[in-house]
Scaffold this motif. Structure first.
Motif, mmCIF file in Angstrom:
data_model
loop_
_atom_site.group_PDB
_atom_site.id
_atom_site.type_symbol
_atom_site.label_atom_id
_atom_site.label_comp_id
_atom_site.label_asym_id
_atom_site.label_seq_id
_atom_site.Cartn_x
_atom_site.Cartn_y
_atom_site.Cartn_z
ATOM 1 N N TYR A 1 44.874 35.176 32.211
ATOM 2 C CA TYR A 1 43.838 36.070 32.735
ATOM 3 C C TYR A 1 44.293 37.520 32.812
ATOM 4 O O TYR A 1 43.483 38.440 32.846
ATOM 5 C CB TYR A 1 43.404 35.617 34.131
ATOM 6 N N PHE B 1 43.121 24.043 46.164
ATOM 7 C CA PHE B 1 43.501 25.173 46.995
ATOM 8 C C PHE B 1 43.896 26.397 46.179
ATOM 9 O O PHE B 1 44.514 26.298 45.131
ATOM 10 C CB PHE B 1 44.550 24.802 48.031
ATOM 11 N N ILE C 1 46.042 41.213 32.038
ATOM 12 C CA ILE C 1 45.812 42.174 30.962
ATOM 13 C C ILE C 1 47.128 42.841 30.605
ATOM 14 O O ILE C 1 47.700 43.514 31.459
ATOM 15 C CB ILE C 1 44.798 43.238 31.415
ATOM 16 N N LYS D 1 37.345 43.561 30.805
ATOM 17 C CA LYS D 1 38.266 44.039 29.776
ATOM 18 C C LYS D 1 37.819 43.559 28.392
ATOM 19 O O LYS D 1 37.766 44.338 27.433
ATOM 20 C CB LYS D 1 39.678 43.515 30.082
ATOM 21 N N ASP D 2 37.500 42.282 28.325
ATOM 22 C CA ASP D 2 37.093 41.707 27.039
ATOM 23 C C ASP D 2 35.822 42.357 26.506
ATOM 24 O O ASP D 2 35.620 42.446 25.303
ATOM 25 C CB ASP D 2 36.881 40.196 27.176
ATOM 26 N N ALA E 1 40.099 32.280 39.196
ATOM 27 C CA ALA E 1 39.915 33.271 38.134
ATOM 28 C C ALA E 1 38.922 32.760 37.091
ATOM 29 O O ALA E 1 38.070 33.499 36.597
ATOM 30 C CB ALA E 1 41.257 33.587 37.481
ATOM 31 N N GLU E 2 39.039 31.481 36.783
ATOM 32 C CA GLU E 2 38.135 30.897 35.795
ATOM 33 C C GLU E 2 36.678 31.108 36.215
ATOM 34 O O GLU E 2 35.844 31.528 35.412
ATOM 35 C CB GLU E 2 38.430 29.399 35.680
ATOM 36 N N ARG F 1 54.852 25.838 42.654
ATOM 37 C CA ARG F 1 53.699 25.577 43.515
ATOM 38 C C ARG F 1 52.678 24.707 42.830
ATOM 39 O O ARG F 1 52.126 23.778 43.388
ATOM 40 C CB ARG F 1 53.012 26.894 43.895
ATOM 41 N N VAL G 1 40.271 38.742 39.588
ATOM 42 C CA VAL G 1 41.093 38.706 38.371
ATOM 43 C C VAL G 1 40.258 38.212 37.187
ATOM 44 O O VAL G 1 40.294 38.786 36.096
ATOM 45 C CB VAL G 1 42.325 37.792 38.571
ATOM 46 N N MET H 1 45.372 30.471 45.625
ATOM 47 C CA MET H 1 46.680 31.088 45.835
ATOM 48 C C MET H 1 46.889 31.561 47.260
ATOM 49 O O MET H 1 47.990 31.475 47.791
ATOM 50 C CB MET H 1 46.840 32.282 44.919
ATOM 51 N N MET I 1 37.720 40.909 36.182
ATOM 52 C CA MET I 1 38.344 42.010 35.443
ATOM 53 C C MET I 1 38.694 41.581 34.023
ATOM 54 O O MET I 1 38.649 42.379 33.097
ATOM 55 C CB MET I 1 39.588 42.498 36.182
ATOM 56 N N ARG I 2 39.030 40.320 33.885
ATOM 57 C CA ARG I 2 39.332 39.784 32.551
ATOM 58 C C ARG I 2 38.115 39.934 31.629
ATOM 59 O O ARG I 2 38.220 40.408 30.500
ATOM 60 C CB ARG I 2 39.709 38.307 32.693
ATOM 61 N N ASP J 1 49.760 37.753 46.430
ATOM 62 C CA ASP J 1 50.957 38.364 45.850
ATOM 63 C C ASP J 1 50.709 39.175 44.595
ATOM 64 O O ASP J 1 51.153 40.309 44.452
ATOM 65 C CB ASP J 1 51.955 37.264 45.454
ATOM 66 N N ILE J 2 50.021 38.542 43.676
ATOM 67 C CA ILE J 2 49.886 39.100 42.339
ATOM 68 C C ILE J 2 49.061 40.395 42.295
ATOM 69 O O ILE J 2 49.213 41.205 41.379
ATOM 70 C CB ILE J 2 49.237 38.018 41.424
ATOM 71 N N MET K 1 35.406 34.583 35.964
ATOM 72 C CA MET K 1 34.911 34.908 34.627
ATOM 73 C C MET K 1 33.452 34.482 34.477
ATOM 74 O O MET K 1 32.616 35.241 33.984
ATOM 75 C CB MET K 1 35.780 34.224 33.558
ATOM 76 N N ILE L 1 49.084 43.351 39.022
ATOM 77 C CA ILE L 1 48.205 43.292 37.855
ATOM 78 C C ILE L 1 47.729 44.675 37.447
ATOM 79 O O ILE L 1 47.896 45.650 38.167
ATOM 80 C CB ILE L 1 46.987 42.375 38.112
ATOM 81 N N ILE L 2 47.166 44.716 36.252
ATOM 82 C CA ILE L 2 46.719 45.978 35.667
ATOM 83 C C ILE L 2 45.210 45.962 35.522
ATOM 84 O O ILE L 2 44.695 45.126 34.806
ATOM 85 C CB ILE L 2 47.360 46.162 34.271
ATOM 86 N N ARG M 1 54.257 45.421 34.552
ATOM 87 C CA ARG M 1 53.819 46.396 35.549
ATOM 88 C C ARG M 1 54.595 47.706 35.379
ATOM 89 O O ARG M 1 54.029 48.792 35.345
ATOM 90 C CB ARG M 1 54.041 45.805 36.946
ATOM 91 N N ARG N 1 47.842 28.665 49.180
ATOM 92 C CA ARG N 1 49.192 28.254 48.811
ATOM 93 C C ARG N 1 50.230 29.074 49.554
ATOM 94 O O ARG N 1 51.215 28.567 50.063
ATOM 95 C CB ARG N 1 49.426 28.453 47.319
#
Lengths: 334, 334
Positions: free
Chosen positions: B278, A70, B280, A255-256, A219-220, B75, A248, A72, A251-252, A274-275, A223, A279-280, B252, A75
Motif C-alpha cells: 500500500y 484486529f 508509496i 496516488k494511483d 488499508a484494503e 505480529r 493509507v 494495527m 492515499m494509495r 507507528d507507520i 481503497m 509513510i509518504i 522515508r 495490535r
DNA sequence: ATGAAAGCGCTAACAT
DNA sequence: ATGTTAGCGCTTTCAT
C-alpha cells in the motif's frame, strides 16, 4: 516435577511452612526461612500454578478480548497492556472473537472454564449473556478504546476527536470533505458523528451523504472506500478516514489515480499508528494516547481485582491532533 | 460455580459417569448420557481447567515466545499461529522476552510453573538452561522463522531468499548495492550472508563494507541506517533492507533528502508485511509464506504433543520475490 | 455400565 | 512458630 513436599522433606519441615515462605507470610523462623529459600533456589522449585489456582479459586490470568480482525492500533495496544499486566503479575490469555453471535457463545464457554481474574475488552461484546455472566460471578471487566453503560472504560472522546480532525480541515479552508469509516464497532459511528457535527458547524448540510461505510478498518477497505468516493465524482478536496489504515488505503488509490496528496486532496487519519509518521506523505492524524490507555487499562483492572478504588468508572484520556504532511489548504479554483 | 458433582447430583449419578460423558469415553448407557448432556447444557456447566490441569498434569496451553520488540511480521505471524492453535484446542500464553540473560531466566521460571503442553519460539533463546529444561521435562518445542541444531523448525531459507532479492537488483543492472540489517537475531546475519554471496557472484568484492548494522528491525532504525549510508557518500544505486520496516524507514530518509525511489535509488525489503503493498512506492520485497508458516508451526507442535510424526525436524518453506514499484534499473550515468 | 475412593499440589484453618 | 488436616474439582484405577 519437584513439589512443595519435596522441599519440606529436604529441609525437614512441613509443606505449610514452605508455603508460608513461598508466599512471603509472616510467622516463620528466620533461620528456617533461609534454609528453605536455599533449597528452593538449589532445586529450582516453582509452585505449580494449576494447584494454586485450584485452591485459591483464581487463575492469575486476565483475558483480553479482541476482534478477529484486529487492526494495527489494537495490535500496538494489546502488547502495551500485556506488558503492564505482566508487571502486576498477571498472565494474559487472548480471546479473538468474531463479530457474530455463535463466536461470542463459544467465547463465553471458554471464559467459564478459566476462572479469569479479570477481563479486558478491546472490542464490544454484543450479547447480554456475557455481561450477565461476569456480573454473576463477579469478574471485573474494563473496556479500552470504547465505553458502554457505566462500566469501567478507558478511551478518548471519539466524537470530539473526530470533530477536531475535521475542524483542522475546515480551518485550512476545506468545505467539501468526504469521510470513510467502518460499520462494525461503535467508534466508527462516533467518529462519523464528530465529522457531521464539525461539518454542520461550518455550515455544510447533508454531511452524512459524504460518508462511505466499509466493512473493515484496513488499508484494503480504505481503497474500496476511496474508489467509491471517486466513482461518485471528484466533488471533494479532503478525506477524513476513521483510522490510519483506512487513510493509507485511500492515499494509495489517490496516488494511483494521479491525484496528489495534499495538493489536490488532503487526508486526515485517526489513531496515529507507528507507520503514520514514516509513510509518504506523512499522515496528519488524531493521536490516541496509546501508552496511557494501555497503562490505565491495566491499572484500572488491577485495582478492580484487588478491590482498591473500584470507583474508576469512565476515564476519558486526551487525544491530540498531529499535523503532518497529508493536509494543506485546498487549491484555489483556477 | 457449578461443578461436576452438582451435575452428578442433579442427574442422580456419580461424578465418574459425568466425567466419562464430558470426556467422550465409552461405557456409559446411552440414555443416561443424553440425560447428563441435557443437564450440562441447561446449567451451562464447563469443567474447571485448573482441576483438570492438575490431575492430567498438563495445561492445554502452549507458550509463544516472542521478542520484547516484536515487529510487524511477527505480529501478523503470531495471530495466525494463535488461530491455528485454537483450532486444535490449545490456549496460548505469551512470553515476551528481552534479549538479555536475566529476562531469559525469569522467562524460564515462569515457564516452569505452567506445565505447558508445548512451546513455540518466535525468537531465539540463547541460554542453554532453556534447552536443558525442555529436554528434561520433555516439552515439545518448535521454532518458527529460524532454526537451531536439529530441533523442529519452520522457516524459509533466509540466506537464499536474501540472495534472490539482491540478485533481482543485480539483474536490473545495479552493482553498487548497500544493505541495512540488524545485529540481533540470526536472520539478520543470514540475510547479510545472502547479500554478500549475491554481490560476490556479481563480481563485487568487499560487499561486507556496504552493510550497516542497526539495533532493531524497525522503521525508526531504518532511518538511522539510511542516514549513515548517506553520510558515507552517495556511492550506491540500491539498498537492500533486511526487513520491510527497515525499508520503510530507509525510503522515508531518501524522500526527505529528495532522492527519488526507484529512479535514483532502488529499495528491496524482506517479509512482505501487510503495509508493503500500500505504501508509496509499493515495496519490492521477499515474501515469507506467513500463513503457511503459521499453519505448519501450529500443526507441527500439535503433532509433537500428540506424539504423531515427531520426525518433523526442519521444514523449509518457499519464499517468493515480489516485484513492485520500489525497484528499477539504475540511471545511466549522464 | 457404574460408583467409591484415592490423589494431583497446593493453601488455610485449626491446633499446639 | 510450626505441623496436621481437610479440601479445592477433577480423573482414574479398582471393585462390582
Amino acid at each position: 516435577m519437584i513439589s512443595i513436599k519435596d522441599i519440606a522433606n529436604q529441609v525437614g519441615t512441613s509443606p505449610s511452612t514452605v508455603s508460608r515462605v513461598v508466599n512471603g507470610k509472616k510467622y516463620v523462623n528466620a533461620g528456617k526461612r533461609e534454609q528453605i529459600l536455599k533449597v528452593i533456589a538449589e532445586t529450582g522449585y516453582v509452585p505449580d500454578k494449576a494447584a494454586r489456582s485450584m485452591v485459591l479459586r483464581r487463575s492469575f490470568t486476565v483475558g483480553i478480548v479482541l476482534p478477529d480482525t484486529f487492526n494495527m492500533f489494537q495490535r500496538q495496544l494489546f502488547s502495551i497492556i500485556e506488558r503492564h499486566l505482566d508487571s502486576f503479575g498477571y498472565h494474559t490469555m487472548f480471546f479473538f472473537v468474531k463479530f457474530d453471535g455463535s463466536s461470542e457463545e463459544e467465547f463465553l464457554s471458554r471464559l467459564k472454564s478459566e476462572k479469569l481474574d479479570g477481563i479486558i475488552l478491546l472490542q464490544e461484546i454484543q450479547g447480554a449473556n456475557f455481561y450477565d455472566y461476569v456480573a454473576k460471578v463477579n469478574i471485573p471487566v474494563v473496556m479500552a478504546t470504547f465505553n458502554r453503560d457505566n462500566l469501567a472504560s478507558i478511551h478518548v472522546n471519539e466524537e470530539q476527536a473526530a470533530y477536531d480532525g475535521v475542524t483542522h480541515l475546515i480551518n485550512l479552508g476545506h468545505r467539501k470533505i468526504n469521510m470513510i469509516t467502518g460499520s462494525g464497532f461503535s467508534f466508527g459511528l462516533q467518529r462519523a458523528k464528530g465529522f457531521i457535527r464539525a461539518m454542520e458547524a461550518a455550515g455544510m448540510e447533508q454531511a452524512a451523504d459524504r460518508i462511505t461505510f466499509v466493512q473493515y478498518y484496513t488499508a484494503e477497505f480504505g481503497m474500496y472506500g476511496m474508489r467509491e468516493h471517486l466513482l461518485r465524482g471528484r466533488d471533494f478536496t479532503a478525506v477524513f478516514a476513521a483510522t490510519d489504515e483506512l487513510a493509507v488505503g485511500a492515499m494509495r488509490v489517490l496516488k494511483d489515480e494521479g491525484i496528489p496528496v495534499p495538493e489536490d486532496v488532503s487526508v486526515v487519519g485517526f489513531d496515529d499508528i507507528d507507520i503514520s509518521s514514516y509513510i509518504i506523505p506523512r499522515l496528519t492524524t488524531i493521536r490516541q494516547p496509546l501508552d496511557k490507555i494501555g497503562e490505565q487499562t491495566a491499572l484500572t483492572l488491577h485495582k478492580c481485582i484487588t478491590g482498591a478504588g473500584v470507583n474508576a468508572a469512565d476515564m476519558i484520556l486526551p487525544h491530540k491532533l498531529i499535523i503532518r504532511e497529508s493536509t494543506a489548504p485546498p487549491k484555489k479554483a483556477p
